[in-house]
Design a protein around this motif. Structure first.
Motif, short mmCIF file in Angstrom:
data_model
loop_
_atom_site.label_atom_id
_atom_site.label_comp_id
_atom_site.label_asym_id
_atom_site.label_seq_id
_atom_site.Cartn_x
_atom_site.Cartn_y
_atom_site.Cartn_z
N UNK B 89 15.98 -62.17 40.64
CA UNK B 89 15.43 -61.42 41.77
C UNK B 89 15.12 -59.97 41.41
N UNK B 90 15.21 -59.64 40.12
CA UNK B 90 14.78 -58.31 39.68
C UNK B 90 13.47 -58.51 38.93
N UNK B 91 12.47 -57.69 39.26
CA UNK B 91 11.18 -57.88 38.62
C UNK B 91 10.78 -56.67 37.78
N UNK B 92 10.56 -55.53 38.45
CA UNK B 92 10.20 -54.33 37.71
C UNK B 92 11.41 -53.40 37.72
N UNK B 93 11.74 -52.85 36.54
CA UNK B 93 12.94 -52.03 36.41
C UNK B 93 12.57 -50.61 36.00
N UNK B 94 13.08 -49.63 36.71
CA UNK B 94 12.89 -48.25 36.32
C UNK B 94 14.05 -47.84 35.42
N UNK B 95 13.77 -47.70 34.10
CA UNK B 95 14.83 -47.44 33.13
C UNK B 95 14.79 -46.01 32.64
N UNK B 96 15.94 -45.41 32.47
CA UNK B 96 16.01 -44.14 31.78
C UNK B 96 15.48 -44.36 30.35
N UNK B 97 14.81 -43.34 29.79
CA UNK B 97 14.21 -43.54 28.47
C UNK B 97 15.23 -44.05 27.44
N UNK B 98 16.49 -43.66 27.59
CA UNK B 98 17.47 -44.02 26.56
C UNK B 98 17.95 -45.46 26.68
N UNK B 99 17.59 -46.16 27.74
CA UNK B 99 18.08 -47.54 27.88
C UNK B 99 17.08 -48.57 27.40
N UNK B 100 15.85 -48.13 27.12
CA UNK B 100 14.79 -49.10 26.84
C UNK B 100 15.13 -49.97 25.63
N UNK B 101 15.60 -49.34 24.54
CA UNK B 101 15.92 -50.11 23.33
C UNK B 101 17.05 -51.10 23.60
N UNK B 102 18.03 -50.64 24.37
CA UNK B 102 19.17 -51.49 24.65
C UNK B 102 18.74 -52.74 25.41
N UNK B 103 17.93 -52.56 26.45
CA UNK B 103 17.50 -53.70 27.25
C UNK B 103 16.59 -54.62 26.43
N UNK B 104 15.77 -53.99 25.56
CA UNK B 104 14.89 -54.81 24.72
C UNK B 104 15.71 -55.59 23.71
N UNK B 105 16.70 -54.91 23.11
CA UNK B 105 17.55 -55.57 22.11
C UNK B 105 18.31 -56.75 22.69
N UNK B 106 18.70 -56.62 23.97
CA UNK B 106 19.46 -57.68 24.62
C UNK B 106 18.55 -58.77 25.18
N UNK B 107 17.26 -58.67 24.92
CA UNK B 107 16.27 -59.64 25.44
C UNK B 107 16.25 -59.70 26.97
N UNK B 108 16.44 -58.58 27.61
CA UNK B 108 16.45 -58.56 29.07
C UNK B 108 15.10 -58.15 29.65
N UNK B 109 14.24 -57.58 28.80
CA UNK B 109 12.93 -57.15 29.31
C UNK B 109 11.84 -57.74 28.42
#
Lengths: 297, 420
Positions: B89-109
């Protein structure tokens, strides 16, 4: 006993059936998560690097147990546990005696004494935080004119301890009051007939009779205090080396997303709690009030 | 007959126990217009931007604003918990610039590809774009950005310093003349201190991580930055609460009048005009001081990126919605009304920007060669150990601290790091 009647056997089966849901729920909500976290603690499993998950044996335990942050947190936890439990025991005993002996407005006195325990810890912690924050708080400048006690280690620890004591002394008092009710009035009267002073009656009559209740109160509070989390979370969030073991496990699990290290810490906390319970039950002979007289089971 | 019946009944009961609560949280999918749930920190005029995009979508989707908690940690923890549970139920996420790599690395985005990615890359400033990239792939669309500036008082400082050494000397001179002299900035043990250090490292031409983000290097530039940070902290030019100062207390302290310089985000300017207009008249801005006289500073950017959840049921619509939310028109609106600097370079040329951002030229200049914080999925851990090791800055021993940082950051990269 060799041959159970059909009715007896049916009854026994019914008994098992009736227990089964409770047993299944216990296994599902308690045993499974514990075993799962033991399993996680043996892996490198970091949500940030999902492809690098692997079995590492006891490596995480070596990492945690050789880490300074963990031992600092452990020390903080022990300090909070020992100091709060000792002070709460003394204060709680005093409060219990007052509540026990109050003649006028007994209900009001007891209710008033229990209010801190009735307030949600997080809410109370927030009000403590605001109270100790300069500008918003009425306590911040109590000790030093322009101090901010929550920004330094000693001040933060003292405030956490005060908040813990304020919150759970009533609980201690409640348990001790139950113990006081066990002391037979005749015994006290007989002691005073023999010329015992109040202090002698307290130490030689009341305390021995109350021992099971005191030990239970101490056990509950020690386990509780060892898991201290919410006050620290709100007051300092673990800054300035004020993390407890629960706080540091939370930080590694939920903020750090490191399931391996975080689970290792959870397992270590579980073991520490088990050791504390073991010491109380086996060495001090703690038992539930009203259980068998010899205490040891 | 009795036995199987009983067993079936038991199984039914167990099934009911499990499914009833699950059914309660099922989707409210009615098969009509897809709802795009946009999880973003609270932003005052965000709803207007969303309304504009919904009107433009013309019924193809409807964006609903789901406001995250105010604290950055709370925002991240909420998103992380739900993404780890594969919440669709989450579609578009507003991420702090420092979280982008983390979310990408975890295959969440999801990776941005094709026309979506091309549109994002077109005209976006390099620094923000870099912050949205992980392993050379684009994982988010920079929505807004931010850089700190040097604020100085013209009644005390005729010419703004170009380097830290100049600034320290000027402050010491003011101090010896008995005039307000302090250099006010954020030095508490938190992200702000990491930002300060990262800016110094980049300005000195150094690196904290290797280019691939897998090794902690802390080269000569990083050691020089440690040395400078220590000299600054011990030069007698900081305010007494430097080691405890966050953004807003720093702003208030400067407004109090003891500071000659302030290093802080652009929001301090409108705030100062409202709260201390007399002082504000004498306050000007300049590029953040550099380490060497001939090399301009490279300032650390902040800001947010828009990413599309890996578990969304409407990926096509989500990418489209995210593109709309951060298009040039909407970034201009957000810049003027919410004060967040745009990531699309051309927006700075809009005439309305001059009024909202008198300092826009300096901001743009800094943004054109800005630096980003270490790009790694483990950034959260790296930042925690860095702020703990750098604090208090007065106790830094450059070589020793660099060695300690190198070890701790490497541990964090190998999931051995323990967070305090």
């Amino acid at each position: 006993m060799t041959q159970l009647s059909e009715g007896k056997r049916q009854e026994r089966r019914l008994g098992w059936l009736l227990c089964a849901p409770a047993a299944i729920v216990m296994v599902a909500v308690t045993a499974y998560p514990i075993l799962y976290s033991v399993w996680l603690s043996l892996q490198r499993f970091d949500l940030k690097f999902p492809d690098e998950r692997e079995f590492v044996g006891l490596e995480n335990y070596v990492t945690v147990l050789s880490n300074g942050y963990w031992w600092t947190a452990f020390g903080v936890t022990m300090l909070i546990t020992v100091v709060t439990v000792v002070i709460e025991l003394v204060l709680g005993m005093g409060l219990a005696l007052i509540m026990h002996r109050t003649l006028v407005g007994r209900g009001i006195v007891r209710t008033a004494a229990l209010i801190p325990y009735g307030i949600v810890t997080v809410v109370a912690a927030f009000s403590w935080r605001y109270a100790w924050t300069p500008d918003t708080g009425y306590l911040a400048n109590l000790l030093t004119p322009d101090g901010a006690p929550l920004t330094e280690r000693a001040g933060s620890l003292a405030i956490i301890i005060v908040a813990e004591i304020w919150k759970t002394t009533p609980f201690m008092a409640l348990l001790l009051m139950a113990g006081l009710a066990l002391v037979p009035e005749e015994l006290l009267r007989a002691a005073s007939m023999d010329g015992a002073t109040w202090w002698q009656r307290f130490t030689n009559v009341m305390l021995p009779v109350m021992k099971p209740a005191i030990l239970v109160a101490l056990l509950f509070r020690t386990l509780d205090a060892f898991r201290v989390f919410d006050n620290i979370y709100v007051l300092t969030a673990g800054a300035n080396e004020t993390s407890s073991v629960s706080m540091i496990a939370y930080n590694n699990l939920l903020r750090g997303l490191n399931l391996g290290i975080g689970s290792t810490m959870s397992v270590l906390i579980f073991l520490a709690v088990a050791v504390i319970a073991f010491i109380f039950v086996k060495l001090f002979g703690t038992a539930a009030p009203g259980a068998s007289d010899d205490g040891r089971r | 007959m009795g036995e199987p019946l009983k067993r079936r009944w038991r199984r039914l009961a167990a099934a009911a126990l499990v499914t009833v609560p699950l059914a309660a949280c099922g989707g409210q999918d009615d098969g009509g217009t897809p709802t795009i749930n946009f999880y973003n920190p609270p932003v005052e005029n965000m709803q207007t931007v969303i309304d504009t995009c919904n009107a433009a979508a013309n019924g193809r989707y409807e964006i609903v604003y789901r406001v995250l908690p105010r604290g950055a940690d709370d925002q991240r923890v909420q998103m992380v918990r739900r993404l780890a549970a594969e919440d669709d139920s989450m579609d578009v996420l507003g991420l702090d610039v420092t979280w982008t790599q983390e979310f990408a690395g975890a295959n969440w985005i999801r990776e941005w590809t094709g026309a979506d990615a091309a549109e994002v890359r077109d005209g976006t400033l390099p620094g923000p774009l870099e912050s949205a990239t992980y392993e050379d792939k684009l994982y988010a669309a920079p929505n807004n950005t931010n850089v700190q500036l040097l604020w100085y008082r013209t009644d005390l400082v005729p010419n703004p310093p170009r380097t830290w050494d100049e600034m320290i000397t000027q402050a010491q001179q003011l101090r010896s003349q008995g005039r307000p002299y302090q250099v006010i900035t954020m030095g508490a043990q938190y992200e702000g201190l990491v930002v300060l250090y990262n800016t110094l490292v980049a300005s000195a031409g150094g690196n904290i991580l290797s280019a691939d983000g897998r090794t902690a290097v802390l080269d000569d530039g990083a050691v020089r930055a440690l040395d400078l940070l220590k000299r600054f902290a011990t030069a007698g030019v900081t305010s007494p609460s430097f080691t405890n100062a966050l953004e807003d207390p720093a702003r208030l302290e400067f407004q109090g009048g003891n500071g000659a310089f302030q290093l802080n985000w652009p929001y301090v300017y409108p705030a100062m005009q409202a709260a201390a207009p007399d002082l504000a008249r004498n306050v000007r801005w300049a590029r953040y001081p550099g380490v060497d006289a001939n090399t301009p500073s490279r300032v650390t950017i902040g800001g947010t990126n828009l990413a599309v959840s890996a578990y969304t049921r409407y990926p096509v619509e989500s990418f489209e919605a995210a593109r709309c939310l951060r298009n040039a028109e909407n970034q201009k609106y957000a810049a003027i009304n919410d004060g967040v600097p745009p990531t699309i370079e051309s927006v700075y040329d809009a005439p309305e920007m001059a009024e909202a951002y008198p300092m826009k030229d300096v901001i743009l200049e800094e943004l054109q060669d800005a630096s980003v914080r270490p790009l790694s999925p483990a950034y959260q851990n790296i930042s925690t150990v860095m702020s703990a090791t750098l604090s208090p800055p007065g106790d830094i021993d450059p070589d020793e601290t660099a060695e300690l940082l190198r070890k701790q950051i490497q541990d964090a990269l190998e999931s051995k790091g323990v967070l305090p």
